[in-house]
Design a protein around this motif. Sequence first.
Motif, PDB file in Angstrom:
ATOM      1  N   TYR B 132      -4.336  -7.116   2.973  1.00 31.79           N
ATOM      2  CA  TYR B 132      -5.424  -6.363   2.566  1.00 31.79           C
ATOM      3  C   TYR B 132      -5.924  -5.467   3.629  1.00 31.79           C
ATOM      4  O   TYR B 132      -6.417  -4.257   3.043  1.00 31.79           O
ATOM      5  CB  TYR B 132      -6.463  -7.486   2.400  1.00 31.79           C
ATOM      6  CG  TYR B 132      -7.826  -6.963   1.768  1.00 31.79           C
ATOM      7  CD1 TYR B 132      -7.666  -6.748   0.253  1.00 31.79           C
ATOM      8  CD2 TYR B 132      -8.995  -6.946   2.470  1.00 31.79           C
ATOM      9  CE1 TYR B 132      -8.915  -6.283  -0.375  1.00 31.79           C
ATOM     10  CE2 TYR B 132     -10.150  -6.393   1.749  1.00 31.79           C
ATOM     11  CZ  TYR B 132     -10.049  -6.194   0.339  1.00 31.79           C
ATOM     12  OH  TYR B 132     -11.234  -5.505  -0.540  1.00 31.79           O
ATOM     13  N   ALA B 133      -5.651  -5.348   4.613  1.00 35.08           N
ATOM     14  CA  ALA B 133      -5.996  -4.414   5.724  1.00 35.08           C
ATOM     15  C   ALA B 133      -5.308  -3.106   5.615  1.00 35.08           C
ATOM     16  O   ALA B 133      -5.586  -2.453   6.340  1.00 35.08           O
ATOM     17  CB  ALA B 133      -6.212  -5.015   7.034  1.00 35.08           C
ATOM     18  N   ILE B 134      -4.303  -3.172   5.083  1.00 40.94           N
ATOM     19  CA  ILE B 134      -3.419  -1.820   4.887  1.00 40.94           C
ATOM     20  C   ILE B 134      -3.408  -1.210   3.567  1.00 40.94           C
ATOM     21  O   ILE B 134      -3.129  -1.962   2.778  1.00 40.94           O
ATOM     22  CB  ILE B 134      -1.880  -2.298   5.353  1.00 40.94           C
ATOM     23  CG1 ILE B 134      -1.946  -3.034   6.913  1.00 40.94           C
ATOM     24  CG2 ILE B 134      -1.167  -1.190   5.168  1.00 40.94           C
ATOM     25  CD1 ILE B 134      -0.641  -3.613   7.094  1.00 40.94           C
ATOM     26  N   GLU B 135      -4.124  -0.237   3.471  1.00 43.05           N
ATOM     27  CA  GLU B 135      -4.161   0.439   2.138  1.00 43.05           C
ATOM     28  C   GLU B 135      -3.039   1.331   1.396  1.00 43.05           C
ATOM     29  O   GLU B 135      -2.840   0.800   0.409  1.00 43.05           O
ATOM     30  CB  GLU B 135      -5.511   1.311   2.134  1.00 43.05           C
ATOM     31  CG  GLU B 135      -6.754   0.731   2.589  1.00 43.05           C
ATOM     32  CD  GLU B 135      -7.799   1.622   2.543  1.00 43.05           C
ATOM     33  OE1 GLU B 135      -8.481   2.160   1.630  1.00 43.05           O
ATOM     34  OE2 GLU B 135      -8.132   2.016   3.778  1.00 43.05           O
ATOM     35  N   ASP B 136      -2.338   2.015   2.375  1.00 39.67           N
ATOM     36  CA  ASP B 136      -1.143   2.621   1.844  1.00 39.67           C
ATOM     37  C   ASP B 136      -0.012   1.711   1.227  1.00 39.67           C
ATOM     38  O   ASP B 136       0.167   0.929   2.026  1.00 39.67           O
ATOM     39  CB  ASP B 136      -0.397   3.495   2.724  1.00 39.67           C
ATOM     40  CG  ASP B 136       0.728   4.395   2.349  1.00 39.67           C
ATOM     41  OD1 ASP B 136       0.331   5.359   1.519  1.00 39.67           O
ATOM     42  OD2 ASP B 136       1.744   3.891   2.639  1.00 39.67           O
ATOM     43  N   ARG B 137       0.225   1.861  -0.003  1.00 40.33           N
ATOM     44  CA  ARG B 137       1.213   0.701  -0.745  1.00 40.33           C
ATOM     45  C   ARG B 137       2.595   0.736  -0.010  1.00 40.33           C
ATOM     46  O   ARG B 137       2.955  -0.391   0.193  1.00 40.33           O
ATOM     47  CB  ARG B 137       1.017   1.182  -2.131  1.00 40.33           C
ATOM     48  CG  ARG B 137       0.093   0.968  -2.994  1.00 40.33           C
ATOM     49  CD  ARG B 137       0.320  -0.538  -3.526  1.00 40.33           C
ATOM     50  NE  ARG B 137      -0.851  -0.648  -4.643  1.00 40.33           N
ATOM     51  CZ  ARG B 137      -0.918  -0.107  -5.731  1.00 40.33           C
ATOM     52  NH1 ARG B 137      -0.064   0.639  -6.216  1.00 40.33           N
ATOM     53  NH2 ARG B 137      -1.864  -0.200  -6.304  1.00 40.33           N
ATOM     54  N   ASP B 138       3.097   1.742   0.595  1.00 39.58           N
ATOM     55  CA  ASP B 138       4.483   1.740   1.129  1.00 39.58           C
ATOM     56  C   ASP B 138       4.257   1.187   2.352  1.00 39.58           C
ATOM     57  O   ASP B 138       4.966   0.121   2.597  1.00 39.58           O
ATOM     58  CB  ASP B 138       5.168   3.183   1.241  1.00 39.58           C
ATOM     59  CG  ASP B 138       5.373   3.795  -0.319  1.00 39.58           C
ATOM     60  OD1 ASP B 138       5.875   3.063  -0.890  1.00 39.58           O
ATOM     61  OD2 ASP B 138       5.347   4.853  -0.336  1.00 39.58           O
ATOM     62  N   ARG B 139       3.244   1.334   3.198  1.00 41.85           N
ATOM     63  CA  ARG B 139       3.132   1.159   4.424  1.00 41.85           C
ATOM     64  C   ARG B 139       2.754  -0.404   4.554  1.00 41.85           C
ATOM     65  O   ARG B 139       3.237  -1.358   5.075  1.00 41.85           O
ATOM     66  CB  ARG B 139       2.089   1.607   5.284  1.00 41.85           C
ATOM     67  CG  ARG B 139       1.683   1.116   6.542  1.00 41.85           C
ATOM     68  CD  ARG B 139       0.807   1.971   7.183  1.00 41.85           C
ATOM     69  NE  ARG B 139       1.180   2.956   7.740  1.00 41.85           N
ATOM     70  CZ  ARG B 139       0.651   4.056   8.522  1.00 41.85           C
ATOM     71  NH1 ARG B 139      -0.767   3.909   8.695  1.00 41.85           N
ATOM     72  NH2 ARG B 139       1.138   5.060   9.151  1.00 41.85           N
ATOM     73  N   ARG B 142       5.940  -2.255   3.768  1.00 40.59           N
ATOM     74  CA  ARG B 142       6.860  -2.503   4.706  1.00 40.59           C
ATOM     75  C   ARG B 142       6.062  -3.527   6.065  1.00 40.59           C
ATOM     76  O   ARG B 142       7.029  -4.127   6.738  1.00 40.59           O
ATOM     77  CB  ARG B 142       6.917  -0.945   5.521  1.00 40.59           C
ATOM     78  CG  ARG B 142       8.278  -0.605   5.909  1.00 40.59           C
ATOM     79  CD  ARG B 142       8.632   0.914   6.036  1.00 40.59           C
ATOM     80  NE  ARG B 142       7.306   1.597   6.651  1.00 40.59           N
ATOM     81  CZ  ARG B 142       6.551   2.230   6.224  1.00 40.59           C
ATOM     82  NH1 ARG B 142       7.088   2.789   4.956  1.00 40.59           N
ATOM     83  NH2 ARG B 142       5.766   3.109   6.650  1.00 40.59           N
ATOM     84  N   ARG B 242      -4.471  -5.078  -5.534  1.00 39.85           N
ATOM     85  CA  ARG B 242      -4.058  -4.137  -4.191  1.00 39.85           C
ATOM     86  C   ARG B 242      -3.600  -5.102  -3.220  1.00 39.85           C
ATOM     87  O   ARG B 242      -2.739  -4.368  -2.315  1.00 39.85           O
ATOM     88  CB  ARG B 242      -5.498  -3.841  -3.849  1.00 39.85           C
ATOM     89  CG  ARG B 242      -5.793  -2.185  -4.093  1.00 39.85           C
ATOM     90  CD  ARG B 242      -7.026  -1.952  -3.952  1.00 39.85           C
ATOM     91  NE  ARG B 242      -7.383  -1.979  -2.564  1.00 39.85           N
ATOM     92  CZ  ARG B 242      -8.618  -1.787  -2.308  1.00 39.85           C
ATOM     93  NH1 ARG B 242      -9.762  -1.761  -3.127  1.00 39.85           N
ATOM     94  NH2 ARG B 242      -8.989  -2.038  -0.879  1.00 39.85           N
TER      95      ARG B 242
END
Lengths: 226, 250, 224
Positions: B132-139, B142, B242
């Motif tokens: 949840y804390a990481i917004e960019d989808r690709d990141r 990964r 998300r």
Amino acid sequence: MTPSLQALGAIVAKDLRTELRTMRSLPAMILFAVTTFIIFRFGLDRTALSGSLASGVVWTTLLFAAVLGINRIFLPEREEGGFDAFRLAPVDRPVLFVAKATVLFLYLVVLEVIVVPVFAVFFLNDWSGLVPLIPVLLLTNLGFAALGTLISSMAVNSRARDLLVPLLLLPLVVPLMIAATGATSPLLDSGGPSFDKFGTWLLVLGLYDGVFCLVGYAVFDFLLED
Amino acid sequence: MSGRGLKQLSILTTLVMLAGLLLVFFWVPMDDVEGFRQKVFYIHVPLAIVALVGFMAGGVEGFRHLRTNDRRHDANSYVFIHMSVIFGVAVLITGMLWAKASWGHYWVWDEPTLVSFLIVFLLYCTYYPFRYAIEDRDRQARYASVFAITAGAFVPLNFMAVRMAESLIHPRVFATSEGGLPGSMMFTFLVMLVAVGLLWITLVKLELLGKQTSGQVSKLRRALEAEGFATSADPEGTVGRRIAPNLESR
Amino acid sequence: MNGAADNAIRLRGLDREYGDRAALSGVDLDLPSGASLAVLGPNGSGKSTLLRILATLLRPSRGEVSVLGSSLPDEAWKLRGRIGFLGHEPLLYEDLTGRENLEFQARLYGLPREEASARIESDLDLLGMSRRAGYRVSDYSAGMKQRIAICRAVLHRPALLLLDEPDSNLDPEGREAARALIGHPKEIGWASGMTVTRVAVSHDPERAKAEADQVLELAIGVGA
């Protein structure tokens, strides 16, 4: 000197120089640890500790002090563009992992050099267990450094950095804590140090360090990409 | 992965589960020492084994995602871990019931398998806030894979360390699952293991199908919006979507 | 200068999305080696995104990207150390001095020590920063940071310059001085004996068109 080693040296030197100049992490870690001892003094209502209680207090304190340092280890890279600059440079990605783990390891050594004697002065009647404690400290530091670098590099690129580091790190270091306290408590026994299963615990620490150094080294590449 | 075969799989799962439960309650002999309460064993241990295998399979899928950069592996990894966390709740509850029935306490610290499982479970619970804390989808995908690999490597090490801590302090009295199981108990246990494993696979497939469908729905909706036919009340997608990997086919 | 081999940059149908939002779509470009390209376009048209993709800092979503003969993203590692990138952020450590930042950069790029310090001093001198390079970056004004950042970007003498509004925060004097380091490839003093290609994002269409050999105009969501 190979380019990788030169880059490694450059990053470590840069971080140590910055720390010496700004005193951003280490003093806080040390102060935190000493204050925690005082809280344990009253929380446990004991003026002397030995055995498993002593090892529990010293390792809990070191762990939480380490989290403070781990939280900050990648901050300048994130906020001042170090990640981008590093990715443009002709340097292998894992070099940054090794460099940051080295810095963290050195921080922990400095922390322990100051804080463990303070602990001994505060609580221990018998100091003879402190010398054999050194390999336990070093091996545990290595595990903290590898896992801390890995977790910190993930957390620093997220929204909840300060929250994620302890959340992810604490369950991951439980085995490390089991082995470290397992080795430490006989050393701090009131009747003088004993080496019950000492070698076995060191082996466990070493195995754990080995696995997570390798994991960190292998996956770090993927944490740097955008 | 499509919905084909899911129906057959569900029927098979139901049948095996039914057979297993019948064996547990009506066929396998009562345990001499523990009596009826020992029957928790046949559900608790298979749940735990399946959940742990699921966690590690999540790590393998994370590894494959990093290797291939194929989003489907991230989705698999997510659903594997998600399902195993749900199974994990059941493991802890059945474990506590068993502990209460056997030893009179809901929690016993000298049962290393249960303690290890709790630590593993807590670690995997952090998977959700982490994603949840990481917004960019690709990141996000990964990083989640890196988490899955790290945690997957952690599972066996953790079990080893906790078990050592216990056996070094006082040797274990109980032999819960290994060795010395009479044939009928072993057979019943294995049937239940297969049943729980099938249940896990069925639920994983259902979840993946649901993800795929909602991915297609949002893709269609966006296509409609682009044509000016519809407006979305929820342009960014729900919170759930998300965190969860997006399974739109490109 | 014809044939694909001579192109420093070749783009075919480059797309980049952030989540569902398209930042670049269908960008085509052929830029010969040694040429200067100006990238123009309104805010949000993906100029910075394009630059970050060319710098290997961002993966293209799809399309063909070839930079200095390496195709991205697969051969990104071949480009490391050959690109001089000047983005919005100066990429400088605030707690080090300007000179220490450049020395750190030189060690990261494996430059020999003597050569590096000679280069650092002459570049600092060109930009009028020699005297102030001993202060910490946190004490600098935005313009001073930009000057040090320019030195950082060209310290390793890159074959491709990627500049995102290189003039920002610079006074006219600074702009003039910076031309010797990051101007048109023909004006660059350090480039003797090598072919340098330049890509610069600009907000000044008149000047850009006058100075650049080629212009790429981006519109929101669509490539040129």
